[in-house]
Design a protein around this motif. Structure first.
Motif, PDB file in Angstrom:
ATOM      1  N   THR A   1       0.852  -1.183   0.000  1.00 10.10           N
ATOM      2  CA  THR A   1       0.000   0.000   0.000  1.00 10.10           C
ATOM      3  C   THR A   1       0.891   1.237   0.000  1.00 10.10           C
ATOM      4  O   THR A   1       1.841   1.320   0.778  1.00 10.10           O
ATOM      5  CB  THR A   1      -0.916   0.003   1.239  1.00 10.10           C
ATOM      6  OG1 THR A   1      -1.636  -1.226   1.290  1.00 10.10           O
ATOM      7  CG2 THR A   1      -1.889   1.167   1.194  1.00 10.10           C
TER       8      THR A   1
ATOM      9  N   ALA B   1      -5.797   3.733  -0.870  1.00  5.65           N
ATOM     10  CA  ALA B   1      -6.427   3.237  -2.087  1.00  5.65           C
ATOM     11  C   ALA B   1      -5.448   3.090  -3.251  1.00  5.65           C
ATOM     12  O   ALA B   1      -5.872   2.890  -4.386  1.00  5.65           O
ATOM     13  CB  ALA B   1      -7.568   4.176  -2.486  1.00  5.65           C
TER      14      ALA B   1
ATOM     15  N   TRP C   1      -1.975   0.996  -4.544  1.00  7.79           N
ATOM     16  CA  TRP C   1      -1.019  -0.083  -4.307  1.00  7.79           C
ATOM     17  C   TRP C   1       0.101   0.047  -5.319  1.00  7.79           C
ATOM     18  O   TRP C   1      -0.131   0.298  -6.504  1.00  7.79           O
ATOM     19  CB  TRP C   1      -1.705  -1.445  -4.455  1.00  7.79           C
ATOM     20  CG  TRP C   1      -2.551  -1.759  -3.269  1.00  7.79           C
ATOM     21  CD1 TRP C   1      -2.215  -2.546  -2.207  1.00  7.79           C
ATOM     22  CD2 TRP C   1      -3.856  -1.266  -2.980  1.00  7.79           C
ATOM     23  NE1 TRP C   1      -3.232  -2.562  -1.288  1.00  7.79           N
ATOM     24  CE2 TRP C   1      -4.251  -1.796  -1.738  1.00  7.79           C
ATOM     25  CE3 TRP C   1      -4.737  -0.424  -3.649  1.00  7.79           C
ATOM     26  CZ2 TRP C   1      -5.478  -1.513  -1.156  1.00  7.79           C
ATOM     27  CZ3 TRP C   1      -5.958  -0.142  -3.081  1.00  7.79           C
ATOM     28  CH2 TRP C   1      -6.320  -0.677  -1.848  1.00  7.79           C
TER      29      TRP C   1
ATOM     30  N   MET D   1      -7.687   1.523  -6.242  1.00  4.77           N
ATOM     31  CA  MET D   1      -9.002   0.959  -5.990  1.00  4.77           C
ATOM     32  C   MET D   1      -9.630   1.787  -4.878  1.00  4.77           C
ATOM     33  O   MET D   1      -9.270   1.659  -3.715  1.00  4.77           O
ATOM     34  CB  MET D   1      -8.936  -0.513  -5.594  1.00  4.77           C
ATOM     35  CG  MET D   1     -10.323  -1.159  -5.569  1.00  4.77           C
ATOM     36  SD  MET D   1     -10.333  -2.921  -5.178  1.00  4.77           S
ATOM     37  CE  MET D   1      -9.459  -3.633  -6.558  1.00  4.77           C
TER      38      MET D   1
ATOM     39  N   CYS E   1     -11.870  -0.046  -9.656  1.00  8.97           N
ATOM     40  CA  CYS E   1     -10.505  -0.494  -9.921  1.00  8.97           C
ATOM     41  C   CYS E   1     -10.000   0.305 -11.112  1.00  8.97           C
ATOM     42  O   CYS E   1     -10.507   0.185 -12.211  1.00  8.97           O
ATOM     43  CB  CYS E   1     -10.487  -1.990 -10.228  1.00  8.97           C
ATOM     44  SG  CYS E   1      -8.846  -2.604 -10.668  1.00  8.97           S
TER      45      CYS E   1
ATOM     46  N   TYR F   1      -4.115  -6.576  -7.905  1.00  7.28           N
ATOM     47  CA  TYR F   1      -5.567  -6.672  -7.719  1.00  7.28           C
ATOM     48  C   TYR F   1      -5.893  -7.454  -6.448  1.00  7.28           C
ATOM     49  O   TYR F   1      -6.756  -7.036  -5.671  1.00  7.28           O
ATOM     50  CB  TYR F   1      -6.243  -7.309  -8.938  1.00  7.28           C
ATOM     51  CG  TYR F   1      -7.744  -7.311  -8.792  1.00  7.28           C
ATOM     52  CD1 TYR F   1      -8.476  -6.190  -9.146  1.00  7.28           C
ATOM     53  CD2 TYR F   1      -8.417  -8.404  -8.252  1.00  7.28           C
ATOM     54  CE1 TYR F   1      -9.850  -6.164  -8.983  1.00  7.28           C
ATOM     55  CE2 TYR F   1      -9.793  -8.381  -8.093  1.00  7.28           C
ATOM     56  CZ  TYR F   1     -10.503  -7.267  -8.448  1.00  7.28           C
ATOM     57  OH  TYR F   1     -11.862  -7.224  -8.276  1.00  7.28           O
TER      58      TYR F   1
ATOM     59  N   ALA G   1      -5.312  -5.337  -3.355  1.00  9.69           N
ATOM     60  CA  ALA G   1      -6.320  -4.284  -3.215  1.00  9.69           C
ATOM     61  C   ALA G   1      -7.676  -4.870  -2.832  1.00  9.69           C
ATOM     62  O   ALA G   1      -8.335  -4.377  -1.916  1.00  9.69           O
ATOM     63  CB  ALA G   1      -6.424  -3.494  -4.519  1.00  9.69           C
TER      64      ALA G   1
ATOM     65  N   GLN H   1      -8.639  -5.636   0.699  1.00 15.64           N
ATOM     66  CA  GLN H   1      -8.839  -4.517   1.612  1.00 15.64           C
ATOM     67  C   GLN H   1     -10.169  -3.798   1.419  1.00 15.64           C
ATOM     68  O   GLN H   1     -10.449  -2.837   2.131  1.00 15.64           O
ATOM     69  CB  GLN H   1      -7.691  -3.514   1.455  1.00 15.64           C
ATOM     70  CG  GLN H   1      -6.328  -4.084   1.782  1.00 15.64           C
ATOM     71  CD  GLN H   1      -6.245  -4.601   3.205  1.00 15.64           C
ATOM     72  OE1 GLN H   1      -6.679  -3.932   4.140  1.00 15.64           O
ATOM     73  NE2 GLN H   1      -5.705  -5.795   3.387  1.00 15.64           N
TER      74      GLN H   1
END
Length: 172
Positions: free
Chosen positions: A5, A53, A55, A69, A103, A122, A125, A128
């Motif tokens: 992150t 949000a 990554w 995301m 996304c 993906y 993300a 989370q």
């Protein structure tokens, strides 16, 4: 290859990656016609970082890609997403806007493509976020469409023209 992150200290790196990536989403025809990409403002990027949000994909400790995301509410005031909302309602495409994450954008350096990097980003993300995830993929971007369908288990929900460009609307 490592995914993490992003944090506020990554802001300059994300801005650099975004500048490299902005034209990758357009077809050769769109670029010849002079289309230009939109960048997130510094304020928007800081908000995304606060939301955790973004990554980052790192290879040998160097950022080689990113995936955003964020909750739909973050995007809903952007013209493209306002038009998307109107079109979905008009076409009876049912999406739970309150429990929906978007996304994208996603960008990978050429060296990271085809290595499983998208799936790693993906998966990190998606772990989370709660609820469903949607994506808009430009019609000409076959590689992205394939990655979203195969590695994110997304399905094509609709095909629509938004802001003069054709997109697949995908949802997991």
């Amino acid at each position: 290859m490592q995914v993490r992150t992003a944090v506020l200290a990554d802001l300059a790196t994300i801005q650099r990656l975004e500048q490299q990536a902005v034209f990758d989403e357009f077809s050769a025809t769109e670029l010849q016609q002079g289309i230009s990409g939109d960048f997130f403002s510094e304020s928007q990027l800081k908000q995304l970082l606060q939301l955790q949000a973004i990554w980052l994909l790192e290879i040998d400790a160097k950022a080689q890609g990113y995936l955003i995301m964020a909750p739909f509410s973050f995007h809903q005031s952007a013209p493209l997403y306002r038009e998307l909302t109107r079109r979905c309602v008009a076409n009876d495409v049912l999406l739970d806007w309150r429990n929906l994450s978007v996304c994208g954008p996603v960008w990978l350096a050429t060296a990271a493509r085809g290595t499983g990097a998208f799936k790693l980003l993906y998966s990190a993300a998606k772990a989370q976020v709660a609820g469903k995830v949607m994506a808009l993929v430009a019609e000409h971007n076959e590689r992205s469409l394939k990655a979203h369908c195969q590695h994110a288990n997304m399905q094509i929900v609709d095909f629509m023209t938004l802001a003069g460009r054709d997109f697949y609307l995908l949802q997991d």
